[in-house]
Scaffold this active site. Structure first.
Site, PDB file in Angstrom:
ATOM      1  CE1 TYR A  27      -9.610  -1.802   8.498  1.00 54.86           C
ATOM      2  CE2 TYR A  27     -10.506  -0.848  10.507  1.00 54.86           C
ATOM      3  CZ  TYR A  27      -9.523  -0.898   9.535  1.00 54.86           C
ATOM      4  OH  TYR A  27      -8.432  -0.046   9.603  1.00 54.86           O
ATOM      5  N   GLY A  67       0.834  -1.207   0.000  1.00 53.88           N
ATOM      6  CA  GLY A  67       0.000   0.000   0.000  1.00 53.88           C
ATOM      7  C   GLY A  67       0.859   1.244   0.000  1.00 53.88           C
ATOM      8  N   GLY A 118      -1.991   7.163   0.970  1.00 51.21           N
ATOM      9  CA  GLY A 118      -2.266   7.390   2.389  1.00 51.21           C
ATOM     10  C   GLY A 118      -1.059   7.216   3.299  1.00 51.21           C
ATOM     11  CB  ILE A 119      -0.837   5.470   6.556  1.00 52.97           C
ATOM     12  CG1 ILE A 119      -1.973   6.288   7.204  1.00 52.97           C
ATOM     13  CG2 ILE A 119       0.217   5.116   7.593  1.00 52.97           C
ATOM     14  CD1 ILE A 119      -2.882   5.491   8.121  1.00 52.97           C
TER      15      ILE A 119
HETATM   16  N1  LIG Z   1      -6.644   5.985   7.920  1.00 52.41           N
HETATM   17  C1  LIG Z   1      -6.949   5.645   9.157  1.00 52.41           C
HETATM   18  O1  LIG Z   1      -7.567   6.414   9.912  1.00 52.41           O
HETATM   19  C2  LIG Z   1      -6.535   4.305   9.691  1.00 52.41           C
HETATM   20  C3  LIG Z   1      -6.892   3.983  10.996  1.00 52.41           C
HETATM   21  C4  LIG Z   1      -6.524   2.752  11.497  1.00 52.41           C
HETATM   22  C5  LIG Z   1      -5.796   1.869  10.712  1.00 52.41           C
HETATM   23  N2  LIG Z   1      -5.465   2.200   9.435  1.00 52.41           N
HETATM   24  C6  LIG Z   1      -4.708   1.222   8.635  1.00 52.41           C
HETATM   25  O2  LIG Z   1      -3.676   1.868   7.937  1.00 52.41           O
HETATM   26  C7  LIG Z   1      -3.350   1.128   6.768  1.00 52.41           C
HETATM   27  C8  LIG Z   1      -3.210   2.065   5.581  1.00 52.41           C
HETATM   28  O3  LIG Z   1      -4.480   2.616   5.298  1.00 52.41           O
HETATM   29  P1  LIG Z   1      -4.669   4.097   4.745  1.00 52.41           P
HETATM   30  O4  LIG Z   1      -5.494   4.811   5.738  1.00 52.41           O
HETATM   31  O5  LIG Z   1      -3.401   4.673   4.296  1.00 52.41           O
HETATM   32  O6  LIG Z   1      -5.651   3.799   3.499  1.00 52.41           O
HETATM   33  P2  LIG Z   1      -5.442   3.960   1.918  1.00 52.41           P
HETATM   34  O7  LIG Z   1      -4.951   5.300   1.570  1.00 52.41           O
HETATM   35  O8  LIG Z   1      -6.717   3.475   1.315  1.00 52.41           O
HETATM   36  O9  LIG Z   1      -4.301   2.927   1.626  1.00 52.41           O
HETATM   37  C9  LIG Z   1      -4.557   1.539   1.598  1.00 52.41           C
HETATM   38  C10 LIG Z   1      -3.570   0.914   0.651  1.00 52.41           C
HETATM   39  O10 LIG Z   1      -3.828  -0.495   0.592  1.00 52.41           O
HETATM   40  C11 LIG Z   1      -3.801  -0.869  -0.768  1.00 52.41           C
HETATM   41  N3  LIG Z   1      -4.549  -2.094  -1.042  1.00 52.41           N
HETATM   42  C12 LIG Z   1      -5.843  -2.340  -0.790  1.00 52.41           C
HETATM   43  N4  LIG Z   1      -6.171  -3.558  -1.250  1.00 52.41           N
HETATM   44  C13 LIG Z   1      -5.052  -4.084  -1.801  1.00 52.41           C
HETATM   45  C14 LIG Z   1      -4.741  -5.294  -2.454  1.00 52.41           C
HETATM   46  N5  LIG Z   1      -5.673  -6.234  -2.680  1.00 52.41           N
HETATM   47  N6  LIG Z   1      -3.481  -5.509  -2.888  1.00 52.41           N
HETATM   48  C15 LIG Z   1      -2.534  -4.567  -2.699  1.00 52.41           C
HETATM   49  N7  LIG Z   1      -2.760  -3.383  -2.103  1.00 52.41           N
HETATM   50  C16 LIG Z   1      -4.014  -3.150  -1.659  1.00 52.41           C
HETATM   51  C17 LIG Z   1      -4.436   0.313  -1.479  1.00 52.41           C
HETATM   52  O11 LIG Z   1      -4.187   0.221  -2.862  1.00 52.41           O
HETATM   53  P3  LIG Z   1      -5.133   0.990  -3.920  1.00 52.41           P
HETATM   54  O12 LIG Z   1      -4.673   2.408  -3.919  1.00 52.41           O
HETATM   55  O13 LIG Z   1      -4.856   0.267  -5.201  1.00 52.41           O
HETATM   56  O14 LIG Z   1      -6.558   0.846  -3.444  1.00 52.41           O
HETATM   57  C18 LIG Z   1      -3.710   1.446  -0.784  1.00 52.41           C
HETATM   58  O15 LIG Z   1      -2.435   1.620  -1.323  1.00 52.41           O
HETATM   59  C19 LIG Z   1      -4.459   0.073   6.614  1.00 52.41           C
HETATM   60  O16 LIG Z   1      -3.959  -1.177   7.037  1.00 52.41           O
HETATM   61  C20 LIG Z   1      -5.538   0.552   7.562  1.00 52.41           C
HETATM   62  O17 LIG Z   1      -6.317  -0.497   8.076  1.00 52.41           O
HETATM   63  C21 LIG Z   1      -5.825   3.398   8.902  1.00 52.41           C
END
Ligand SMILES: NC(=O)c1ccc[n+]([C@@H]2O[C@H](COP(=O)([O-])OP(=O)(O)OC[C@H]3O[C@@H](n4cnc5c(N)ncnc54)[C@H](OP(=O)(O)O)[C@@H]3O)[C@@H](O)[C@H]2O)c1
Length: 329
Positions: A182, A28, A32-33
């Protein structure tokens, strides 16, 4: 497992040292993160492999990071965590001869409205967030073993501690509720980390889990209505509700020199939504030997991957699993 790594009231990413001898793979990494974590790692000299499922978004991320850090050492790895075949194919060249010092299992999906499945028929949320990373970590073990002291950082969430995250009905076959799936996936991230840490005992490799707090990212794309309004409101109230701020726990866990394997780290601020990273206490019922051994065996059974990180440790070793495993294979 008890967190013994000290709280660090003054830590910030500026304290990340020279990483020019480190190869880091982050799932990922295009968004995002993950993108913000990659940005800091690259800025400090690490060779970063951005892993993601779409070449165009990976290329876009590389261009953005190169604009930020000219000369950054970046590569991309196309891998769909929702496909065991894709994971095996993408990992094979790395496992064959490359070294990975740092694996950051960051990718995730959340709040998928209807029960959907991965290419292998697993419920999409647990299939991607947990089983995809379980398989990827297993496939990359040879590359991780080549490092002097590799570290596996897995990104969980506060949702891991919800009661609805119990791991029974892991694939939501009896009942599907989006945020319960989730929570299960995020609990599995922590239980996996703790069990991996047990199985790495005696090796120089470590495994830690983090939660990032709250940040507005693409993760909320399926969260229409109440949830997204609540998240937006909370994010606006916090000092570091940005993806850059939410990357701090991953960066902390990935780069502080000494860390307790099996530990869990998150922001120290109010409600743990943001702030300097610190060890986070887990609910008592989480991460027992029995739960860890069960999840490991179940993940092996579902993926068909026998994952024995320690060269001398068998998956049915009684020291890790004192007679309580449900071996469903
Ligand atoms: N944001 C928050 O408030 C928050 C809070 C708690 C935990 N988290 C955790 O932080 C982590 C990062 O999330 P984020 O907030 O940065 O969200 P994000 O911007 O949606 O990033 C998620 C990443 O995962 C990738 N991904 C999803 N499905 C995939 C797959 N089948 N194969 C490969 N890559 C895949 C996405 O790729 P695409 O761009 O192609 O979709 C994206 O790069 C996650 O594990 C999430 O659960 C986030």
């Amino acid at each position: 497992m008890v967190n013994r790594s000290p709280a660090s009231p003054h830590w910030s990413p500026e304290q990340v040292g020279d990483l020019s001898d480190q190869v880091a793979l982050i799932t990922g990494g295009n968004s995002g993160i993950g993108l913000e974590t990659a940005r800091v790692l690259a800025r400090h000299g690490a060779h970063v492999l951005l892993a993601g499922r779409r070449p165009d978004t990976l290329d876009h991320a590389v261009a953005e990071l190169r604009a930020d850090t000219p000369g950054a050492r970046l590569d991309t790895l196309v891998v769909d965590l929702g496909s065991l075949a894709s994971i095996a194919e993408a990992s094979a060249p790395l496992a064959a001869g490359r070294t990975i010092d740092l694996l950051i299992n960051n990718a995730g999906v959340m709040n998928i409205p209807d029960r959907r499945t991965t290419a292998d028929g697993f419920e999409l949320t647990v299939g991607t967030n947990h089983l995809g990373h379980f398989a990827l970590t297993a496939e990359l073990m040879p590359a991780l073993r080549r490092a002097r002291a590799a570290r596996v950082v897995t990104v969980s969430a506060q949702a891991a501690t919800w009661r609805s995250g119990q791991l029974d009905d892991l694939l939501s076959e009896q009942r599907y509720r989006a945020m319960h799936a989730y929570a299960k996936s995020k609990r599995a991230n922590i239980v996996f980390t703790q069990e991996l840490a047990r199985r790495l005992s005696g090796m120089s490799m470590t495994a830690v889990a983090v939660h990032p707090g709250v940040a507005m990212t693409n993760l909320q794309r399926h969260s229409a209505g109440l949830l997204s309004r609540a998240v937006i409101a909370m994010t606006r109230r916090t000092l570091m509700g940005s993806p850059a701020g939410a990357a701090w726990p991953s960066l902390y866990a990935a780069t502080i020199p000494d860390i307790t394997s099996g530990g869990f780290f998150g922001p120290a601020g109010r409600d743990q939504t943001s702030g300097t990273p610190k060890p986070v206490k887990l609910p008592r019922d989480m991460g027992s030997l029995a739960e860890g051994a069960w999840l490991w065996a179940e993940s092996e059974r579902l993926t068909g991957i026998r994952f024995e990180p320690h060269p001398t440790c068998r998956a049915d070793d009684r020291r890790l699993n004192p007679g309580k495993t449900t071996d469903r294979s």
